[in-house]
Motif scaffolding. Structure first.
Motif, PDB file in Angstrom:
ATOM      1  N   ASP A  87      -5.213 -29.916 -14.221  1.00  0.00           N
ATOM      2  CA  ASP A  87      -5.236 -31.169 -13.463  1.00  0.00           C
ATOM      3  C   ASP A  87      -4.254 -31.107 -12.300  1.00  0.00           C
ATOM      4  O   ASP A  87      -4.573 -31.515 -11.164  1.00  0.00           O
ATOM      5  N   ASP A  88      -3.067 -30.606 -12.559  1.00  0.00           N
ATOM      6  CA  ASP A  88      -2.061 -30.502 -11.489  1.00  0.00           C
ATOM      7  C   ASP A  88      -2.531 -29.556 -10.396  1.00  0.00           C
ATOM      8  O   ASP A  88      -2.310 -29.803  -9.200  1.00  0.00           O
ATOM      9  N   ARG A  89      -3.161 -28.471 -10.769  1.00  0.00           N
ATOM     10  CA  ARG A  89      -3.634 -27.511  -9.770  1.00  0.00           C
ATOM     11  C   ARG A  89      -4.745 -28.124  -8.895  1.00  0.00           C
ATOM     12  O   ARG A  89      -4.763 -27.943  -7.673  1.00  0.00           O
ATOM     13  N   LEU A  90      -5.652 -28.842  -9.532  1.00  0.00           N
ATOM     14  CA  LEU A  90      -6.759 -29.414  -8.758  1.00  0.00           C
ATOM     15  C   LEU A  90      -6.292 -30.543  -7.842  1.00  0.00           C
ATOM     16  O   LEU A  90      -6.939 -30.819  -6.825  1.00  0.00           O
ATOM     17  N   GLN A  91      -5.178 -31.170  -8.179  1.00  0.00           N
ATOM     18  CA  GLN A  91      -4.662 -32.205  -7.287  1.00  0.00           C
ATOM     19  C   GLN A  91      -4.165 -31.620  -5.962  1.00  0.00           C
ATOM     20  O   GLN A  91      -4.026 -32.344  -4.979  1.00  0.00           O
ATOM     21  N   GLU A  92      -3.898 -30.328  -5.935  1.00  0.00           N
ATOM     22  CA  GLU A  92      -3.451 -29.682  -4.696  1.00  0.00           C
ATOM     23  C   GLU A  92      -4.613 -29.205  -3.821  1.00  0.00           C
ATOM     24  O   GLU A  92      -4.389 -28.724  -2.710  1.00  0.00           O
ATOM     25  N   VAL A  93      -5.857 -29.324  -4.338  1.00  0.00           N
ATOM     26  CA  VAL A  93      -7.019 -28.863  -3.574  1.00  0.00           C
ATOM     27  C   VAL A  93      -7.360 -29.903  -2.504  1.00  0.00           C
ATOM     28  O   VAL A  93      -7.593 -31.073  -2.823  1.00  0.00           O
ATOM     29  N   PRO A  94      -7.413 -29.529  -1.255  1.00  0.00           N
ATOM     30  CA  PRO A  94      -7.791 -30.475  -0.198  1.00  0.00           C
ATOM     31  C   PRO A  94      -9.211 -31.001  -0.400  1.00  0.00           C
ATOM     32  O   PRO A  94     -10.074 -30.328  -0.975  1.00  0.00           O
ATOM     33  N   HIS A  95      -9.428 -32.187   0.091  1.00  0.00           N
ATOM     34  CA  HIS A  95     -10.716 -32.854  -0.102  1.00  0.00           C
ATOM     35  C   HIS A  95     -11.887 -32.029   0.435  1.00  0.00           C
ATOM     36  O   HIS A  95     -12.969 -31.994  -0.174  1.00  0.00           O
ATOM     37  N   ASP A  96     -11.696 -31.356   1.540  1.00  0.00           N
ATOM     38  CA  ASP A  96     -12.788 -30.598   2.164  1.00  0.00           C
ATOM     39  C   ASP A  96     -13.290 -29.448   1.288  1.00  0.00           C
ATOM     40  O   ASP A  96     -14.421 -28.979   1.467  1.00  0.00           O
ATOM     41  N   PHE A  97     -12.454 -28.997   0.363  1.00  0.00           N
ATOM     42  CA  PHE A  97     -12.851 -27.877  -0.498  1.00  0.00           C
ATOM     43  C   PHE A  97     -13.399 -28.334  -1.852  1.00  0.00           C
ATOM     44  O   PHE A  97     -13.954 -27.530  -2.595  1.00  0.00           O
ATOM     45  N   ALA A  98     -13.235 -29.608  -2.167  1.00  0.00           N
ATOM     46  CA  ALA A  98     -13.587 -30.090  -3.504  1.00  0.00           C
ATOM     47  C   ALA A  98     -15.086 -29.979  -3.789  1.00  0.00           C
ATOM     48  O   ALA A  98     -15.493 -29.510  -4.857  1.00  0.00           O
ATOM     49  N   ARG A  99     -15.918 -30.395  -2.836  1.00  0.00           N
ATOM     50  CA  ARG A  99     -17.363 -30.386  -3.087  1.00  0.00           C
ATOM     51  C   ARG A  99     -17.925 -28.982  -3.278  1.00  0.00           C
ATOM     52  O   ARG A  99     -18.659 -28.753  -4.257  1.00  0.00           O
ATOM     53  N   PRO A 100     -17.650 -28.024  -2.402  1.00  0.00           N
ATOM     54  CA  PRO A 100     -18.188 -26.678  -2.654  1.00  0.00           C
ATOM     55  C   PRO A 100     -17.670 -26.076  -3.956  1.00  0.00           C
ATOM     56  O   PRO A 100     -18.406 -25.368  -4.659  1.00  0.00           O
TER      57      PRO A 100
END
Length: 448
Positions: A87-100
């Motif tokens: 969960d902590d790691r995914l919170q650092e993912v920018p929004h533009d990369f989340a969908r792909p």
């Protein structure tokens, strides 16, 4: 007098000032040296600490490119989530990369966290109601971690993404209980306006055993979809939304639908019969056909509806046969029929037993007993034997017997609590029930 009073007050104030003021103003230090005392370190209050947490990902997002599914999967490996910190790691993912990232993960599947555990579960183990959490060190290949990543991924989807992950959503909908959170999330990913795809997923969930979840999600469908849910997908909750008076054809179809639950089919029979003072030809034909239904409780419900409207030709009765399978089927319908009877109605079992009566044997089980009272070598069991006159026989332990007769091997039928052993013997030209043994099973007795 007034001027003298003012003078007195002023003099008193001056005297106090000369004495050094009030006692509270004087402080004596308890330290004998002039060095400042070191303060005791205080623990950091996490609720008040506004410092950002340390970064877990060392990824230069400004130079990262994701133009294909392979790129996204490679990025997942770089993110390297674990059961401890996903969960902590995914919170650092920018929004533009989340969908792909979400689309790529969903398309690679493997989200059934409990499949291996349920398959290897030993006999007599307690039922499983919850999905396991991933181990702290679990990585991308672990289904229990992937399940959590799938929940995150579905939240990242836009409506336009649904076609590209539809196969993944179908696979998720097919995960059986105890999973429910992920399957419900997959259904929510499809817009309510796309009723065809929502109904498709609902039918997959139903077949996977997610029946309560499927039934509770029927509220968004209109009348045509509800009829399709009942007639094409055999979802019995649709009948509870529709009515027998306004949707008679759907109810008639449900009575003869072997893929719909027996409870729903019996309910359809009851609702249809309640609509008519005299059975119409189509309803009567449907009921007559249902007396031969594979499910004994449906056959019994149809036979009882006909008998209550004056047609007693389909009442349970001993078949003229030497086939144990045919006899056991007749006994199964009889048990379900007598479960529907009122307390003052006579039992129909007498016609199944010989003239001398029914030998009834019993084995009671007491886990706390330590005395072998009947001499069978087992202090936990007590055996009894009786000959019940033919005119006094009744179907015993009726509710448990009905459950047991859904799980028969030959002439032995088993529930969680009892084992029913039917003794059949050719007397004259036909089989008759001459003995019935009822054995109480130890708690959670393993299947034989």
């Amino acid at each position: 007098m007034r001027s003298r009073s003012r003078f007195t007050i002023a003099a008193a104030i001056a005297a106090l000032a000369a004495c050094g003021g009030t006692p509270q103003a004087t402080r004596v230090s308890a330290h004998t040296d002039d060095k400042p005392r070191a303060e005791t370190p205080r623990a950091v209050d996490r609720d008040l600490d506004t410092r950002p947490p340390p970064k877990l990902l060392s990824i230069d997002w400004s130079t990262t490119r994701v133009v294909s599914e392979a790129d996204a999967l490679a990025l997942w490996k770089t993110i390297a989530p674990t059961g401890r910190d996903w969960d902590d790691r995914l919170q650092e993912v920018p929004h533009d990369f989340a969908r792909p990232l979400a689309i790529a993960l969903l398309r690679t599947g493997n989200f059934d966290c409990m499949a291996a555990k349920l398959k290897s579960r030993p006999a007599c183990s307690p039922p499983v109601f919850d999905v396991d959490k991933p181990d702290p060190d679990a990585g991308l290949g672990d289904p229990c971690l992937r399940r959590l990543l799938a929940l995150w991924s579905i939240e990242q989807l836009e409506p336009d993404d649904v076609p590209s992950v539809l196969d993944a959503l179908r696979a998720i909908a097919a995960i059986p209980p105890p999973e429910s959170e992920l399957t419900a999330s997959a259904l929510r990913a499809i817009p309510e306006s796309d009723s065809a795809r929502r109904l498709e997923l609902l039918s997959i969930m139903w077949r996977a055993g997610q029946r309560e979840l499927a039934n509770t999600n029927l509220g968004t469908f209109d009348e045509p979809q509800l009829i399709e849910a009942a007639t094409k997908h055999h979802i019995d909750g649709a009948l509870e939304v529709l009515s027998a008076s306004a949707h008679r054809a759907t109810y008639l179809a449900a009575v003869g639908d072997d893929q719909m639950t027996a409870k729903a089919r019996a309910m359809a029979i009851s609702e249809l019969v309640a609509q008519e003072d005299k059975l119409t030809p189509d309803l009567k034909a449907t009921l007559v056909k249902a007396t031969a239904a594979k499910d004994c409780s449906v056959a019994a419900a149809a036979a009882r509806a006909l008998a209550q409207r004056g047609d007693k030709r389909y009442l349970p009765k001993r078949p003229r046969t030497k086939s144990p399978d045919v006899m056991m089927r007749a006994l199964c319908v009889l048990a379900s029929y007598e479960q529907l009877q009122q307390a003052d109605e006579p039992s129909l079992l007498a016609s199944y037993v010989p003239a001398k009566g029914l030998e009834r044997l019993g084995v009671a089980y007491d886990a706390l007993s330590d005395v072998d009272t009947d001499g069978d070598g087992d202090p936990h069991t007590t055996r009894t034997a009786d000959l019940v006159p033919r005119d006094q026989v009744v179907v015993p332990e009726i509710d448990d017997l009905v459950r047991a007769m859904r799980h028969c091997k030959g002439t032995v039928c088993t529930s969680d609590d009892r084992e029913f052993r039917f003794g059949l013997k050719a007397i004259g030209a036909d089989l008759q029930l001459y003995r019935l043994e009822i054995v109480e099973r130890p708690p959670c007795a393993p299947p034989k």
